[in-house]
Design a protein around this motif. Structure first.
Motif, short mmCIF file in Angstrom:
data_model
loop_
_atom_site.label_atom_id
_atom_site.label_comp_id
_atom_site.label_asym_id
_atom_site.label_seq_id
_atom_site.Cartn_x
_atom_site.Cartn_y
_atom_site.Cartn_z
N GLY A 40 -28.98 38.47 42.46
CA GLY A 40 -29.04 37.66 41.55
C GLY A 40 -29.54 36.23 41.94
N GLN A 41 -29.16 35.58 43.27
CA GLN A 41 -29.39 34.62 43.70
C GLN A 41 -30.97 34.36 43.98
OE1 GLN A 41 -26.66 34.27 46.97
NE2 GLN A 41 -25.87 32.39 46.45
N LEU A 42 -31.39 35.75 44.60
CA LEU A 42 -32.73 35.68 44.70
C LEU A 42 -33.97 35.53 43.39
CD1 LEU A 42 -32.92 38.42 47.47
CD2 LEU A 42 -33.46 36.25 47.92
N TYR A 43 -33.56 36.34 42.32
CA TYR A 43 -33.91 36.25 41.08
C TYR A 43 -33.88 34.61 40.42
CZ TYR A 43 -35.47 41.20 40.98
OH TYR A 43 -35.96 42.15 41.23
N ASP A 44 -32.96 34.14 40.58
CA ASP A 44 -32.61 32.70 40.30
C ASP A 44 -33.65 31.83 41.10
OD1 ASP A 44 -30.78 32.64 38.34
OD2 ASP A 44 -29.16 32.47 39.60
N ALA A 49 -31.45 37.90 37.09
CA ALA A 49 -30.22 37.48 38.06
C ALA A 49 -29.07 37.76 37.32
CB ALA A 49 -30.47 35.97 38.25
N VAL A 50 -29.02 37.70 35.90
CA VAL A 50 -27.78 37.95 34.82
C VAL A 50 -27.41 39.23 35.23
CG1 VAL A 50 -26.79 37.74 32.89
CG2 VAL A 50 -28.02 35.84 33.70
N LEU A 78 -19.46 42.67 38.87
CA LEU A 78 -18.16 42.96 38.34
C LEU A 78 -17.89 44.57 38.32
CD1 LEU A 78 -18.53 40.39 35.73
CD2 LEU A 78 -17.52 40.07 37.61
N SER A 79 -19.00 45.38 38.25
CA SER A 79 -18.64 46.88 38.28
C SER A 79 -18.74 47.55 39.78
CB SER A 79 -19.49 47.58 37.16
OG SER A 79 -21.02 47.23 37.71
N SER A 80 -18.81 46.80 40.82
CA SER A 80 -18.88 47.25 41.94
C SER A 80 -17.82 47.22 43.15
CB SER A 80 -20.27 46.85 42.80
OG SER A 80 -21.52 46.85 42.00
N HIS A 81 -16.59 47.05 42.38
CA HIS A 81 -15.49 46.87 43.03
C HIS A 81 -15.46 45.38 44.01
CE1 HIS A 81 -14.57 50.58 41.52
NE2 HIS A 81 -15.40 51.47 42.31
N LEU A 127 -19.66 32.44 37.39
CA LEU A 127 -20.23 31.09 37.50
C LEU A 127 -21.79 31.25 37.45
CD1 LEU A 127 -18.06 28.91 39.66
CD2 LEU A 127 -18.21 28.88 37.17
N TYR A 128 -22.16 32.14 38.55
CA TYR A 128 -23.85 32.26 38.56
C TYR A 128 -24.47 32.56 37.41
CZ TYR A 128 -23.19 31.53 43.62
OH TYR A 128 -22.96 31.18 44.57
N ALA A 129 -23.65 33.53 36.63
CA ALA A 129 -24.20 34.12 35.41
C ALA A 129 -24.17 33.17 34.38
CB ALA A 129 -23.23 35.45 34.83
N ILE A 130 -23.10 32.17 34.22
CA ILE A 130 -23.04 31.08 33.31
C ILE A 130 -24.46 30.02 33.47
CG2 ILE A 130 -21.88 29.07 32.55
CD1 ILE A 130 -19.28 30.68 33.09
N GLN A 131 -24.69 29.86 34.62
CA GLN A 131 -25.68 28.99 35.22
C GLN A 131 -27.15 29.73 34.62
OE1 GLN A 131 -25.73 27.87 39.33
NE2 GLN A 131 -23.57 27.42 39.06
N SER A 132 -27.40 31.06 35.08
CA SER A 132 -28.62 31.75 34.68
C SER A 132 -28.73 31.81 33.24
CB SER A 132 -28.46 33.04 35.16
OG SER A 132 -28.49 33.01 36.74
N ASN A 133 -27.45 31.98 32.49
CA ASN A 133 -27.62 31.92 31.03
C ASN A 133 -28.11 30.73 30.46
OD1 ASN A 133 -26.94 34.58 30.48
ND2 ASN A 133 -24.57 33.95 30.52
#
Length: 748
Positions: free
Chosen positions: A231-235, A243-244, A251-254, A265-271
């Motif tokens: 996700g950071q790389l795609y950002d 990235a999102v 969240l689904s990878s344990h 937090l990163y998802a909010i920034q990318s959104n």
């Protein structure tokens, strides 16, 4: 009886012969089945398994105890670090010792290649890269199992990457790309290759390789970490939608709690970058949930930072600064986030507000806390140097202007200004004494929490103790240097007859608050508190002494005024160049240079200032008369010649340049130096852009040395060095420069 003894002796001899034969057949160099079976069994359980388990355990410990910096792009593979591996060093050394038993005692074992691979992995963990490389090369050359050889090549590739030898790492990668790798080797190859491209800044390639790796990875903390990095790389490459997607897969990878927190937090920034209004509208609710979650008590600074980041991206600068400030207040003793928050505030002041004075304060604070290994550190140092110079030049101009203005006042008016300044300073000192008392009270009442970063019971929940607030410290240091200068560690440093240096106060008054580099502004000392809580006035400079010290720094004489004007002239010149070149603000450079020319029309920098005004106006697409003025007033300067360097290099122009150069050179050989110099200075503009330009410039330099003095000769050399940095004649000219400098020094 004798027959029975003979039978027993024969049986014993037979057993001894069989045992001897068995032992002989178990030689580590034997190819017999019994020998190989024995050595395979012994090598596997007595050496290989033990060494493998120790190395695996060491890697697990290093992974579990890693310190992630979520403010930066995380590395796909944990970089090897000889310091961080110290806690597991005994295990790794023991693993090397056990794995080494196999090549020493079990040469015919099938675990020989595996043992060498374990030794290579251990050397890699210890950052013993040369030996790790040699071991992996040996397995690839001498190994008998193709899968083991591929494993060794993946390890070799990793070692090259850690050694920053990307050429060899890429060569190994290209070879492995065409090999039939098994599943574990495919996984490790992809991760190592992605890591290599990430370290080289090739983020799109690294992200693509990671995408191809995820199908062969199991869910868990390590995979969640890789999704976070993807996700950071795609950002980084401007693909927030992808990235999102990866942040959701975290969240689904344990994941661990920190991983899920930062993924949100990163998802909010990318959104905020995707322009998805529905998701952006949900951000406010998510922020509230994150702030109200008790598990996030020590992570609130990250939430406020993200809120500030979104506001900054939306152009709401002041609101962003407000959230960033809340992030700093919420940090408490955990200052990991703080330098990056200071950096973002500094960027807003620098890039959006063009408020370089405030930007400098925040860059100073960021630099004080930021780790030197951070990718932002080097750029931050460079920008801080620029801002330090900016504040110095602005301070010099404003302060000396104020002092010159004071020198023109009559005695009564000046006395009133000084009295007002002393009153204001005493008022400020009382306020500082009150602040000092407040700090003492807090430290006294909360003695158990006086260590750096500790929470004091008298502080508000989001308040940081002032002495551990880098911005407050930076401002305090700046105020001290403004008022007192850079003082050595000595007694009586506040005496009124001391020289002080520093920047001016916010009100631009050299008396009320600060003074220039050649002046001081004595102040009454801070007042300590007695047992009854009242202020005790310490002995210090009298009011008359303070006023006399201030008066001594006002330039009343013509000589002092000339020095002040010289400082202002130099500061205007340097400030204009800083605007033009360092800050890339030609629109601000233009009025600065124009002010220089207006106030100091006879400045020695006039030709260069004309040239820089011409360039600055050209840069913003504005017509100006500065080129014509330069050519009219200073046609023979290097700056005038620089305006004509766009001459096309044609056969005719080259032929004409050769003709011109030959004629001037003939005059030089005939010792007609004065005429040759005149013609050379006139001709330089006409040969601009040709292959003979630097040769004619060198000829002019030699003529200047013959016709004019040493100072003009040295100036001509400096112009050549500046104007022709790529010339093949430059080494020769620099030798001439060194000789001229020595001659000038001897004459002095």
């Amino acid at each position: 009886m004798s027959r029975y003894l003979r039978n027993q002796s024969f049986l014993l001899l037979t057993v001894l012969i069989l045992l001897t034969g068995g032992l002989v057949s178990c030689s580590q160099y034997s190819t017999k089945a019994v020998s190989k079976g024995y050595h395979n069994l012994t090598a596997h359980f007595n050496a290989y398994v033990l060494a493998r388990d120790q190395i695996n355990l060491a890697e697990q410990i290093l992974f579990k105890t890693r310190q992630e910096n979520y403010n930066q792009l995380m590395p796909i593979l944990l970089p090897v670090d000889s310091i961080l591996m110290q806690p597991v060093k005994p295990q790794i050394d023991d693993a090397i010792k056990k794995a080494s038993l196999i090549p020493e005692r079990h040469q015919n074992s099938k675990w020989l290649d595996n043992a060498y691979i374990l030794i290579g992995r251990a050397r890699l963990l210890k950052q013993d890269l040369p030996n790790a490389i040699e071991v992996f090369k040996y397995v690839n050359t001498k190994g008998t199992n193709e899968n083991d050889k591929h494993t060794a090549l993946v390890g070799l590739m990793r070692a090259y990457v850690e050694a920053n030898d990307y050429t060899n790492a890429l060569n190994v990668s290209e070879y492995l790309r065409n090999q039939p790798l098994n599943k574990p080797n495919t996984r490790d190859f992809y991760l190592t290759k992605a890591y290599m491209h990430e370290r080289q800044g090739e983020y799109a390639t690294a992200a693509g390789i990671l995408d191809a790796t995820f199908p062969v990875l199991k869910k868990g903390e390590a995979t969640a970490r890789l999704h976070l990095i993807a996700g950071q790389l795609y950002d980084q490459i401007g693909q927030p939608a992808k990235a999102v997607d990866h942040y959701r897969k975290v969240l689904s990878s344990h994941p661990t709690y920190d991983q899920s927190f930062y993924a949100n937090l990163y998802a909010i920034q990318s959104n905020g970058l995707t322009g998805d209004k529905k998701r952006m509208a949900q951000s406010a609710e998510m922020f509230d949930d994150l702030l109200n979650d008790r598990k996030n008590e020590d992570l609130k600074d990250k939430v406020y930072f993200t809120m500030g980041l979104l506001e900054a991206r939306s152009g709401r600068v002041d609101k962003a600064i407000g959230y960033y400030s809340q992030s700093i207040q919420a940090a408490g003793s955990n200052t990991t986030q703080v330098p990056y928050t200071y950096l973002e505030i500094g960027k807003l002041y620098f890039e959006k507000k063009a408020d370089y004075t405030h930007a400098k304060v925040y860059y100073d604070s960021a630099l004080a806390l930021m780790p030197k290994q951070s990718p932002d550190y080097a750029a931050l140092v460079t920008r801080k140097k620029t801002l330090d110079d900016f504040v110095l030049y602005r301070t010099t101009i404003t302060t000396d202007d104020s002092l010159l203005a004071l020198s023109k006042l009559d005695a009564n008016a000046l006395d009133k200004v000084l009295e007002k300044a002393i009153d204001q300073r005493q008022k400020e000192d009382k306020a500082q004494a009150a602040l000092a008392q407040q700090i003492v009270d807090r430290a006294t009442n909360g003695a158990g929490n006086t260590m750096p970063g500790a929470t004091n019971s008298n502080l508000q929940p989001n308040e940081r103790w002032v002495l551990y607030n880098p911005v407050a410290l930076s401002q305090g240091k700046q105020e001290f240097s403004v008022r007192w200068g850079n003082r050595p560690l000595e007694d009586n440093w506040r005496r009124s007859n001391k020289e002080a240096s520093g920047a001016i106060a916010a009100d631009n008054s050299p008396i009320n608050g600060s003074t220039p580099a050649n002046s001081i502004n004595p102040n009454t000392p801070l007042q300590p508190v007695d047992a009854g809580g009242g202020a005790v006035v310490l002995s210090g400079p009298s009011r008359k002494g303070q006023k006399d010290a201030m008066m001594a720094k006002i330039p009343f004489t013509k000589e002092a005024q000339a020095l002040a004007n010289q400082r202002i002239e130099n500061a205007l010149y340097k400030l204009g160049k800083l605007y033009k070149f360092e800050l890339n603000k030609p629109a601000d450079a233009i009025p600065t240079f124009e002010q220089l020319l207006t106030r100091y029309p006879n400045t020695l920098q006039k030709p260069e200032v004309y040239y820089l005004l011409y360039l600055s106006n050209e840069q913003i697409g504005q017509s100006s008369p500065w080129k014509e003025k330069l050519l009219a007033e200073y046609p023979n300067t290097s700056y005038a010649r620089l305006t004509g360097k766009v001459v096309a290099q044609t056969t005719d122009s080259e032929a004409q340049a050769l003709k011109t150069y030959t004629a001037i050179y003939e005059l030089y050989k005939a010792n007609n130096n004065a005429e040759a110099l005149t013609r050379a200075e006139t001709a330089l503009g006409s040969v601009a852009g040709t292959q003979l330009e630097d040769k004619l410039a060198l000829l002019r330099l030699l003529l200047v040395g013959k016709v004019k003095g040493i100072d003009d000769y040295r100036q001509a050399i400096s112009e050549f060095v500046r104007d022709y940095p790529g010339s093949q004649l430059l080494p020769h000219v620099k030798e001439m420069q060194a000789a001229a400098d020595q001659l000038s020094a001897k004459r002095k």
